[in-house]
Design a protein around this motif. Structure first.
Motif, PDB file in Angstrom:
ATOM      1  N   ASP A 189       0.840  -1.187   0.000  1.00 36.49           N
ATOM      2  CA  ASP A 189       0.000   0.000   0.000  1.00 36.49           C
ATOM      3  C   ASP A 189       0.886   1.251   0.000  1.00 36.49           C
ATOM      4  O   ASP A 189       1.754   1.395   0.845  1.00 36.49           O
ATOM      5  CB  ASP A 189      -0.895  -0.005   1.238  1.00 36.49           C
ATOM      6  CG  ASP A 189      -2.049   0.963   1.137  1.00 36.49           C
ATOM      7  OD1 ASP A 189      -1.988   1.888   0.299  1.00 36.49           O
ATOM      8  OD2 ASP A 189      -3.015   0.794   1.893  1.00 36.49           O
ATOM      9  N   LYS A 211      -5.407   7.387  11.021  1.00 41.59           N
ATOM     10  CA  LYS A 211      -5.612   6.820   9.688  1.00 41.59           C
ATOM     11  C   LYS A 211      -4.707   5.607   9.467  1.00 41.59           C
ATOM     12  O   LYS A 211      -5.159   4.583   8.945  1.00 41.59           O
ATOM     13  CB  LYS A 211      -5.325   7.896   8.641  1.00 41.59           C
ATOM     14  CG  LYS A 211      -5.623   7.497   7.231  1.00 41.59           C
ATOM     15  CD  LYS A 211      -5.390   8.660   6.295  1.00 41.59           C
ATOM     16  CE  LYS A 211      -5.637   8.257   4.863  1.00 41.59           C
ATOM     17  NZ  LYS A 211      -5.377   9.354   3.930  1.00 41.59           N
ATOM     18  N   THR A 264      -6.054   2.615  11.448  1.00 42.07           N
ATOM     19  CA  THR A 264      -7.207   1.971  10.814  1.00 42.07           C
ATOM     20  C   THR A 264      -6.772   1.166   9.593  1.00 42.07           C
ATOM     21  O   THR A 264      -7.303   0.083   9.345  1.00 42.07           O
ATOM     22  CB  THR A 264      -8.282   2.993  10.414  1.00 42.07           C
ATOM     23  OG1 THR A 264      -7.709   3.975   9.561  1.00 42.07           O
ATOM     24  CG2 THR A 264      -8.900   3.652  11.618  1.00 42.07           C
ATOM     25  N   LEU A 265      -5.795   1.681   8.840  1.00 43.09           N
ATOM     26  CA  LEU A 265      -5.295   0.926   7.692  1.00 43.09           C
ATOM     27  C   LEU A 265      -4.614  -0.372   8.135  1.00 43.09           C
ATOM     28  O   LEU A 265      -4.804  -1.427   7.514  1.00 43.09           O
ATOM     29  CB  LEU A 265      -4.307   1.773   6.882  1.00 43.09           C
ATOM     30  CG  LEU A 265      -4.899   2.922   6.078  1.00 43.09           C
ATOM     31  CD1 LEU A 265      -3.796   3.771   5.479  1.00 43.09           C
ATOM     32  CD2 LEU A 265      -5.804   2.388   4.995  1.00 43.09           C
ATOM     33  N   ASN A 276      -5.211  -2.019  10.931  1.00 41.24           N
ATOM     34  CA  ASN A 276      -6.233  -2.932  11.446  1.00 41.24           C
ATOM     35  C   ASN A 276      -7.046  -3.555  10.317  1.00 41.24           C
ATOM     36  O   ASN A 276      -7.489  -4.697  10.435  1.00 41.24           O
ATOM     37  CB  ASN A 276      -7.132  -2.223  12.452  1.00 41.24           C
ATOM     38  CG  ASN A 276      -6.471  -2.096  13.805  1.00 41.24           C
ATOM     39  OD1 ASN A 276      -5.846  -3.023  14.282  1.00 41.24           O
ATOM     40  ND2 ASN A 276      -6.602  -0.936  14.420  1.00 41.24           N
ATOM     41  N   LYS A 277      -7.240  -2.826   9.219  1.00 38.15           N
ATOM     42  CA  LYS A 277      -7.926  -3.404   8.061  1.00 38.15           C
ATOM     43  C   LYS A 277      -7.056  -4.448   7.366  1.00 38.15           C
ATOM     44  O   LYS A 277      -7.563  -5.413   6.806  1.00 38.15           O
ATOM     45  CB  LYS A 277      -8.323  -2.315   7.071  1.00 38.15           C
ATOM     46  CG  LYS A 277      -9.494  -1.497   7.532  1.00 38.15           C
ATOM     47  CD  LYS A 277      -9.879  -0.466   6.500  1.00 38.15           C
ATOM     48  CE  LYS A 277     -11.032   0.375   7.004  1.00 38.15           C
ATOM     49  NZ  LYS A 277     -11.423   1.416   6.048  1.00 38.15           N
ATOM     50  N   ALA A 278      -5.735  -4.254   7.415  1.00 34.12           N
ATOM     51  CA  ALA A 278      -4.810  -5.199   6.788  1.00 34.12           C
ATOM     52  C   ALA A 278      -4.456  -6.362   7.706  1.00 34.12           C
ATOM     53  O   ALA A 278      -3.681  -7.237   7.317  1.00 34.12           O
ATOM     54  CB  ALA A 278      -3.545  -4.471   6.356  1.00 34.12           C
ATOM     55  N   SER A 279      -5.016  -6.403   8.905  1.00 30.95           N
ATOM     56  CA  SER A 279      -4.641  -7.451   9.860  1.00 30.95           C
ATOM     57  C   SER A 279      -5.045  -8.844   9.371  1.00 30.95           C
ATOM     58  O   SER A 279      -4.367  -9.824   9.678  1.00 30.95           O
ATOM     59  CB  SER A 279      -5.242  -7.168  11.227  1.00 30.95           C
ATOM     60  OG  SER A 279      -6.640  -7.241  11.179  1.00 30.95           O
ATOM     61  N   TYR A 292      -4.976  -9.865   6.238  1.00 31.61           N
ATOM     62  CA  TYR A 292      -3.930 -10.229   5.272  1.00 31.61           C
ATOM     63  C   TYR A 292      -2.638 -10.605   5.997  1.00 31.61           C
ATOM     64  O   TYR A 292      -1.978 -11.593   5.643  1.00 31.61           O
ATOM     65  CB  TYR A 292      -3.698  -9.070   4.306  1.00 31.61           C
ATOM     66  CG  TYR A 292      -2.580  -9.296   3.332  1.00 31.61           C
ATOM     67  CD1 TYR A 292      -2.698 -10.235   2.317  1.00 31.61           C
ATOM     68  CD2 TYR A 292      -1.402  -8.569   3.419  1.00 31.61           C
ATOM     69  CE1 TYR A 292      -1.672 -10.447   1.423  1.00 31.61           C
ATOM     70  CE2 TYR A 292      -0.367  -8.770   2.529  1.00 31.61           C
ATOM     71  CZ  TYR A 292      -0.507  -9.704   1.526  1.00 31.61           C
ATOM     72  OH  TYR A 292       0.520  -9.917   0.642  1.00 31.61           O
TER      73      TYR A 292
END
Length: 120
Positions: free
Chosen positions: A29, A67, A70-71, A73-76, A78
């Motif tokens: 990312d 931010k 949160t990114l 935690n969203k990628a956790s 993966y």
């Protein structure tokens, strides 16, 4: 006689090392252009959850930290998927990222102490 290292602390060390490698090499990312360091990993006793404390270099705004958290935690999911391939554990813990601001607090305390020493 009590063991010096428990199983959860050994797993926490392995998770810390592997999550740092995954963040550095596998997350493509472009929003992760800054350096992310993992200061500590705390694993629950039943190995179902892992609290990962991270600090970011070169971020001054609190919005950027929120931010980035949160990114992460969203990628956790993966990150956990890659951990399943790297570690031979029956249960890979769910990962929750938290901000570790102990470096910032330590710098503030150090500056305050230096100011007090100069005044006296």
């Amino acid at each position: 006689m009590e063991k010096s290292f428990s199983r959860s602390s050994k797993i926490a060390q392995e998770l810390k090392k592997n999550i740092a490698i995954i963040i550095q090499y596998f997350l493509k990312d472009p929003r992760f252009k800054i350096i992310i360091t993992i200061s500590e990993v705390i694993v629950s006793k039943d190995l179902s959850y892992a609290q990962v404390f991270v600090s970011f270099l070169e971020t001054n705004e609190k919005l950027n930290v929120k931010k980035l958290l949160t990114l992460l935690n969203k990628a956790s999911g993966y990150i956990r998927k890659i951990l399943c391939k790297k570690l031979k554990l029956r249960i890979i813990p769910n990962i929750i990222f938290y901000h570790d601001d102990s470096l910032i607090k330590g710098n503030r305390i150090s500056l305050l102490l230096n100011k007090l020493v100069r005044k006296t």
